[in-house]
Enzyme design. Sequence first.
Site, mmCIF file in Angstrom:
data_model
loop_
_atom_site.group_PDB
_atom_site.id
_atom_site.type_symbol
_atom_site.label_atom_id
_atom_site.label_comp_id
_atom_site.label_asym_id
_atom_site.label_seq_id
_atom_site.Cartn_x
_atom_site.Cartn_y
_atom_site.Cartn_z
ATOM 1 N N CYS A 144 0.867 -1.328 -0.046
ATOM 2 C CA CYS A 144 -0.002 -0.139 0.093
ATOM 3 C C CYS A 144 0.896 1.254 -0.015
ATOM 4 O O CYS A 144 1.931 1.227 0.467
ATOM 5 C CB CYS A 144 -0.613 0.116 1.395
ATOM 6 S SG CYS A 144 -1.894 -1.476 1.419
ATOM 7 N N GLY A 149 -0.385 0.023 -5.019
ATOM 8 C CA GLY A 149 -1.506 -0.424 -4.880
ATOM 9 C C GLY A 149 -2.541 0.012 -5.889
ATOM 10 O O GLY A 149 -2.562 1.111 -6.227
ATOM 11 N N ASN A 172 0.168 1.215 5.848
ATOM 12 C CA ASN A 172 0.752 0.337 5.024
ATOM 13 C C ASN A 172 1.558 -0.832 5.813
ATOM 14 O O ASN A 172 2.284 -0.336 6.937
ATOM 15 C CB ASN A 172 1.870 1.200 4.131
ATOM 16 C CG ASN A 172 2.748 0.308 3.300
ATOM 17 O OD1 ASN A 172 3.815 0.546 3.021
ATOM 18 N ND2 ASN A 172 2.231 -0.837 3.109
ATOM 19 N N GLY A 173 1.269 -1.973 5.669
ATOM 20 C CA GLY A 173 1.796 -3.030 6.390
ATOM 21 C C GLY A 173 0.734 -4.045 6.950
ATOM 22 O O GLY A 173 -0.531 -4.093 6.381
ATOM 23 N N TYR A 184 12.051 -4.752 -5.723
ATOM 24 C CA TYR A 184 11.188 -4.549 -6.654
ATOM 25 C C TYR A 184 9.838 -3.537 -6.465
ATOM 26 O O TYR A 184 9.538 -2.942 -7.205
ATOM 27 C CB TYR A 184 10.124 -6.155 -6.767
ATOM 28 C CG TYR A 184 8.728 -5.794 -7.487
ATOM 29 C CD1 TYR A 184 8.659 -5.469 -8.649
ATOM 30 C CD2 TYR A 184 7.689 -6.174 -6.673
ATOM 31 C CE1 TYR A 184 7.356 -5.321 -9.106
ATOM 32 C CE2 TYR A 184 6.600 -6.083 -7.088
ATOM 33 C CZ TYR A 184 6.430 -5.633 -8.447
ATOM 34 O OH TYR A 184 4.988 -5.589 -9.006
#
Length: 475
Positions: free
Chosen positions: A11, A39, A117-118, A263
Site C-alpha cells: 500500500c 496499490g 501500509n503493512g 521490486y
Amino acid sequence: MNETTGLKEECGVFGMYDLDGGNVSRSIYYGLEALQHRGQESCGIAVSDTSGPKGRVRSYRGLGLLSEVFKPSKIDELTGNIGIGHVRYSTSGSLNVNNAQPLVLNYLKGSLALAHNGNLVNALELREEMENTGAIFHTSIDSEVIAYCIAQERVKAPSIETAVKKACGRIRGAYAIVLMSPRKLIGVRDPYGIRPLCIGKRDNTWVMASEDCALHSIGAKFVRDVKPGEIVTVNSDGELTSQFLDEVVEPSKQAHCIFEYIYFARLDSCIDGIDVYDARIRGGAALAKTYPVDADIVAGVPDSGLAAAMGYAQASGIPYAIVFNKNSYVGRTFIKPSQDERESSVKIKLSVIGSVVRGKRVVIVDDSIVRGTTIANLIRTLKHCGATEVHVRISSPPFLHPCYFGVDVPSNQQLIASRHSMEQIREMIGADSLGYMPISELQSMVGDLPICRACFNNEYPIDVPDHEIRDLLDD
Ligand code: SF4
C-alpha cells in the site's frame, strides 16, 4: 502487481498539512498517483479544515485506480488544509470498498482519519479482545484494529500523540501510518522500520509519504525518513516534533524490507538513504559475479528487471539491449479472472523485438519467479523470434516462505521454488541456464542497512502466528 510473476504490491500512504490554509486534496491526489505502483485496487482521500468545526472530515474512497475513482469535480469537493490519502492492494481483508482507506472514525474526542501500509501479526487477537468488549468492526482490515486501539487510548490520554504511542505498544507487526486528528498530522513507523515513510516540505506545507518520489511529484523537498519506532507530529504552529515508541529495537536488529529495493519501490525513490536504482544496479552486478555466462546481449523484463539488467551488463561487459516492448495501454492484469487469461494478457503486454534477439545469446533479468509459467512464455517467444540461447537471471533469491508484513507472496503450493530444484525449474521454463541472487548477496544491494529477508530464509524479525492463525487472518 508484477506482470510476470504475480507478486503484489502493498500500500502507499500520503499526508499533508498546509499551515497557510490552502486546499490539499489536489496535491494529495498527485502524491498518491506517484505511489500508484504500490496499490491499484482501491484508493481514498480524507481532508479536514483546521480552522473549521473540529472533526468535520470530508472523505471519498473507491475501488480502482485514482484516475478511475476521482473525477476532478470530486477532488474539488474535498476542501481542507489537512489531509491524508491511501492506495491499496489487499494484503489483509478482501477487495471491498469498505476496506478502502483512509478510515475515518468519529468518537468521543472528535474525529480520526488513518491510512496504513503493512500488516499486523496480532490483529486477530486484538480484534477478538475488542469484540468481546462490544466493539463492532465495519471492515476486515488490520488498519481498523489500529484505529480502534488509538481511539480507545485517546479517551484516557492527554494528547493524540500519547494515544498513538500507547496504541503502538499494543500492536505488533509492520506499519507505516499517517493519521489526521482535527489539528495534527502524525506519522509513525514500526520499531523494525519494515515499511518506509518519509517527511517532506513545500513552503509552509508539511508532507509525509511512503516514498520520496511522491514528495517530488508535488514539488516538495525531502526532509528526512521517519526513523524506525518514531512518531512525528506536525501541530497547528507548524512545528514538527518527534518521540519514540517504548519498544526500542537496536539498529542492528531493524529489518527494512529488502523487497522494497528489489521490486516494490519506484526506481527514482530513495529509502532510508539508499537509492533504489543504485541498489538494483548493485543487485545485477552481484548476479553477474555469481552467475557469469557467455552471451551477446543482456535485457531486463520491464519494469523492475531493467535496472538489475543494467547492473548485470555493466559488471559483465555484455552489451545492454532493449528486448521487450511494453504496451502500456493493455488493461491491468489482476482483474482478469483466471491464471490463463492473466498470462495471455502479459504476453499481449510484453512483445519481443525480433530484430534485436535474432541469432543472439540473450541474458534476461527479472526480479522474481513465482509460478514460472509466464517467464516460460517469454523464453518461448524469445526463441521463436530467433534467440539462440536464453539465460535467465533472477535478482532475488527463490521465494520459499510467506510474508506476514504486508506483501502478498503466493502460498507455498503456488511457489515453484518450494516444490522443485533449480535444475527442474530451469528445465520447466525452458532456459539454457538459470541463476537466482544468493541470499548472501542481498546485503550488497543496501550496504549496512539491516534488512528483512524472511520470505527467502524463514528468519522473521518478529514472532509470527502459526499457519492456522495466519489462514484465519487471510480471507
Ligand atoms: Fe519484505 Fe520478504 Fe520481509 Fe516480507 S518477508 S517484509 S517481503 S523481505
